[in-house]
Design a protein around this motif. Structure first.
Motif, PDB file in Angstrom:
ATOM      1  N   GLY A 170       0.830  -1.198   0.000  1.00  0.00           N
ATOM      2  CA  GLY A 170       0.000   0.000   0.000  1.00  0.00           C
ATOM      3  C   GLY A 170       0.858   1.239   0.000  1.00  0.00           C
ATOM      4  N   LEU A 171       0.237   2.366   0.256  1.00  0.00           N
ATOM      5  CA  LEU A 171       0.948   3.635   0.250  1.00  0.00           C
ATOM      6  C   LEU A 171       1.764   3.816   1.534  1.00  0.00           C
ATOM      7  N   VAL A 172       2.918   4.431   1.390  1.00  0.00           N
ATOM      8  CA  VAL A 172       3.760   4.749   2.539  1.00  0.00           C
ATOM      9  C   VAL A 172       2.973   5.532   3.584  1.00  0.00           C
ATOM     10  N   ALA A 173       2.109   6.426   3.138  1.00  0.00           N
ATOM     11  CA  ALA A 173       1.322   7.248   4.061  1.00  0.00           C
ATOM     12  C   ALA A 173       0.385   6.418   4.922  1.00  0.00           C
ATOM     13  N   ASP A 174       0.091   5.193   4.509  1.00  0.00           N
ATOM     14  CA  ASP A 174      -0.828   4.323   5.240  1.00  0.00           C
ATOM     15  C   ASP A 174      -0.089   3.240   6.016  1.00  0.00           C
ATOM     16  N   ALA A 175       1.171   3.480   6.378  1.00  0.00           N
ATOM     17  CA  ALA A 175       2.015   2.446   6.977  1.00  0.00           C
ATOM     18  C   ALA A 175       1.377   1.810   8.208  1.00  0.00           C
ATOM     19  N   ALA A 176       0.944   2.612   9.148  1.00  0.00           N
ATOM     20  CA  ALA A 176       0.379   2.063  10.383  1.00  0.00           C
ATOM     21  C   ALA A 176      -0.910   1.305  10.101  1.00  0.00           C
ATOM     22  N   ARG A 177      -1.730   1.822   9.202  1.00  0.00           N
ATOM     23  CA  ARG A 177      -2.986   1.138   8.870  1.00  0.00           C
ATOM     24  C   ARG A 177      -2.703  -0.209   8.220  1.00  0.00           C
ATOM     25  N   LEU A 178      -1.700  -0.264   7.344  1.00  0.00           N
ATOM     26  CA  LEU A 178      -1.329  -1.524   6.704  1.00  0.00           C
ATOM     27  C   LEU A 178      -0.861  -2.550   7.734  1.00  0.00           C
ATOM     28  N   GLY A 179      -0.079  -2.092   8.711  1.00  0.00           N
ATOM     29  CA  GLY A 179       0.388  -2.996   9.749  1.00  0.00           C
ATOM     30  C   GLY A 179      -0.760  -3.560  10.558  1.00  0.00           C
ATOM     31  N   GLU A 180      -1.706  -2.708  10.909  1.00  0.00           N
ATOM     32  CA  GLU A 180      -2.867  -3.165  11.672  1.00  0.00           C
ATOM     33  C   GLU A 180      -3.711  -4.140  10.852  1.00  0.00           C
ATOM     34  N   GLU A 181      -3.882  -3.832   9.561  1.00  0.00           N
ATOM     35  CA  GLU A 181      -4.664  -4.707   8.694  1.00  0.00           C
ATOM     36  C   GLU A 181      -3.984  -6.062   8.537  1.00  0.00           C
ATOM     37  N   ALA A 182      -2.664  -6.062   8.412  1.00  0.00           N
ATOM     38  CA  ALA A 182      -1.930  -7.321   8.308  1.00  0.00           C
ATOM     39  C   ALA A 182      -2.109  -8.160   9.571  1.00  0.00           C
ATOM     40  N   GLY A 183      -2.071  -7.506  10.714  1.00  0.00           N
ATOM     41  CA  GLY A 183      -2.295  -8.211  11.968  1.00  0.00           C
ATOM     42  C   GLY A 183      -3.689  -8.796  12.045  1.00  0.00           C
ATOM     43  N   ARG A 184      -4.677  -8.036  11.592  1.00  0.00           N
ATOM     44  CA  ARG A 184      -6.063  -8.520  11.596  1.00  0.00           C
ATOM     45  C   ARG A 184      -6.204  -9.736  10.694  1.00  0.00           C
ATOM     46  N   GLN A 185      -5.551  -9.682   9.530  1.00  0.00           N
ATOM     47  CA  GLN A 185      -5.664 -10.790   8.586  1.00  0.00           C
ATOM     48  C   GLN A 185      -5.125 -12.094   9.154  1.00  0.00           C
ATOM     49  N   VAL A 186      -3.938 -12.043   9.773  1.00  0.00           N
ATOM     50  CA  VAL A 186      -3.383 -13.288  10.293  1.00  0.00           C
ATOM     51  C   VAL A 186      -4.174 -13.785  11.498  1.00  0.00           C
ATOM     52  N   LEU A 187      -4.722 -12.864  12.277  1.00  0.00           N
ATOM     53  CA  LEU A 187      -5.565 -13.282  13.395  1.00  0.00           C
ATOM     54  C   LEU A 187      -6.836 -13.957  12.897  1.00  0.00           C
ATOM     55  N   ASP A 188      -7.459 -13.364  11.877  1.00  0.00           N
ATOM     56  CA  ASP A 188      -8.677 -13.951  11.319  1.00  0.00           C
ATOM     57  C   ASP A 188      -8.398 -15.329  10.723  1.00  0.00           C
ATOM     58  N   GLU A 189      -7.260 -15.457  10.037  1.00  0.00           N
ATOM     59  CA  GLU A 189      -6.917 -16.725   9.406  1.00  0.00           C
ATOM     60  C   GLU A 189      -6.564 -17.789  10.443  1.00  0.00           C
ATOM     61  N   ALA A 190      -5.849 -17.374  11.483  1.00  0.00           N
ATOM     62  CA  ALA A 190      -5.414 -18.336  12.490  1.00  0.00           C
ATOM     63  C   ALA A 190      -6.567 -18.800  13.369  1.00  0.00           C
ATOM     64  N   GLY A 191      -7.432 -17.875  13.752  1.00  0.00           N
ATOM     65  CA  GLY A 191      -8.544 -18.217  14.627  1.00  0.00           C
ATOM     66  C   GLY A 191      -8.124 -18.290  16.079  1.00  0.00           C
ATOM     67  N   ALA A 192      -9.104 -18.189  16.957  1.00  0.00           N
ATOM     68  CA  ALA A 192      -8.811 -18.168  18.392  1.00  0.00           C
ATOM     69  C   ALA A 192      -8.132 -19.447  18.853  1.00  0.00           C
ATOM     70  N   ALA A 193      -8.437 -20.572  18.216  1.00  0.00           N
ATOM     71  CA  ALA A 193      -7.858 -21.850  18.630  1.00  0.00           C
ATOM     72  C   ALA A 193      -6.346 -21.892  18.418  1.00  0.00           C
ATOM     73  N   PHE A 194      -5.848 -21.024  17.537  1.00  0.00           N
ATOM     74  CA  PHE A 194      -4.407 -20.988  17.267  1.00  0.00           C
ATOM     75  C   PHE A 194      -3.620 -20.722  18.548  1.00  0.00           C
ATOM     76  N   PHE A 195      -4.179 -19.898  19.429  1.00  0.00           N
ATOM     77  CA  PHE A 195      -3.474 -19.499  20.644  1.00  0.00           C
ATOM     78  C   PHE A 195      -3.732 -20.449  21.807  1.00  0.00           C
ATOM     79  N   ALA A 196      -4.709 -21.327  21.665  1.00  0.00           N
ATOM     80  CA  ALA A 196      -5.051 -22.223  22.761  1.00  0.00           C
ATOM     81  C   ALA A 196      -3.919 -23.213  23.017  1.00  0.00           C
ATOM     82  N   GLY A 197      -3.575 -23.355  24.278  1.00  0.00           N
ATOM     83  CA  GLY A 197      -2.601 -24.382  24.641  1.00  0.00           C
ATOM     84  C   GLY A 197      -1.159 -23.899  24.663  1.00  0.00           C
TER      85      GLY A 197
END
Length: 314
Positions: free
Chosen positions: A281-308
């Motif tokens: 994305g755009l350099v100006a959106d750096a922080a937003r891109l980082g947050e979106e990337a974090g959301r994506q991996v969390l959504d893909e992994a699911g809550a069970a990923f962290f269990a255990g």
């Protein structure tokens, strides 16, 4: 400086930390026409330096490398603090902020092998020491047969332990080895795509008090904008994942013109499961891109990923 008080730079006392503080001092000297006598480097012992017999997560996490230095900054015993960016928690104490980043060094990890020069050539069941859960997880993913053990201490301490036979190999940040003119100890440099760095790896940051106009004006002259932008994305990714020493997280942002590309990854500590994303994305959106990337991996992994493995340690 015409009789004004010297600029007090707070730092940890390791050889690498002192090299980083000296680099900040040198850049400030050049930028403002100052002399070495215009500065004081103040060494501050941190809990992370003193507690070496337990994983960081058992005694407070990565903030143990910054707590006492930040207290000195808030108490005005120092004017600025110099840190390795990868040691910085996502939440900065009230009244402080990250005011500048120096140009980033090499972000890659260096493998230092005694039993073999590369990870692939290590004998079955070899012992590899690392203090980083990210490195441990990536190693186990590559070589599930390896015995990966917690390995604390500064660069020189780890190399001494390696030479004494405590382990067969270890991993260190190439940036730190470069800053100490020790890159020749590396026997393999690991590719960034398959062995991505910790968020902030390779970047020196400066921490200041909010509203301190004197130091703001000084450090602004040595802040590297591309590094600051890349780390805005990486730290936003880390923050979205609530990153800590219990969490194996990797992130690497690169800039090309007005475009920022971010590779983010999360693993289970045993390396068996991995989720990653690549966003542009755009350099100006750096922080937003980082947050979106974090959301994506969390959504893909699911809550069970962290269990255990919430209690797993760095």
């Amino acid at each position: 400086m015409g009789g004004t008080a010297p600029i007090r730079i707070g730092t940890r006392g390791s050889q690498l930390a002192l090299a980083q503080a000296s680099e900040v001092r040198s850049r400030l000297m050049v930028a403002h026409g100052l002399d070495e006598s215009d500065f004081e480097i103040t060494v501050i012992s941190t809990s992370g330096d003193r507690i070496l017999d337990r994983p960081l997560s058992e005694v407070g996490g990565k903030g143990l490398f910054t707590k006492e230095i930040e207290e000195a900054l808030l108490d005005k015993r120092i004017d600025i603090a110099v840190h390795s960016s990868k040691d910085m928690a996502t939440l900065i104490p009230p009244g402080l902020y990250l005011s500048a980043f120096l140009p980033r060094e090499d972000v890659r990890d260096a493998f230092i092998g005694r039993a073999a020069p590369t990870i692939a050539e290590l004998p079955q069941g070899a012992r590899v020491g690392s203090a980083s859960l990210r490195r441990q997880a990536l190693l186990k993913r590559m070589r599930p047969d390896l015995e990966v053990v917690t390995f604390r201490g500064n660069v020189q301490t780890r190399l001494r332990k390696l030479d004494s036979g405590d382990v067969d190999a270890t991993l260190l940040a190439l940036a730190g080895l470069n800053r100490m003119a020790m890159a020749d100890v590396a026997t393999e440099i690991l590719p960034v795509d398959s062995f991505p760095p910790a968020p902030g790896q390779g970047a020196i940051c400066i921490e200041s008090r909010l509203g301190d106009e004197r130091t703001d004006g000084l450090v602004a002259a040595i802040c590297d904008a591309p590094t600051a932008t890349a780390l805005a994305a990486e730290r936003a990714f880390l923050a979205r994942l609530d990153g800590s020493c219990r969490t194996p997280i990797a992130a690497h942002a690169t800039l090309s013109g007005d475009t920022l590309s971010l590779h983010g990854m999360i693993l289970t500590p045993d390396g068996t499961r991995l989720h990653e994303t690549r966003l542009t994305g755009l350099v100006a959106d750096a922080a937003r891109l980082g947050e979106e990337a974090g959301r994506q991996v969390l959504d893909e992994a699911g809550a069970a990923f962290f269990a255990g493995w919430a209690g797993s340690v760095r």
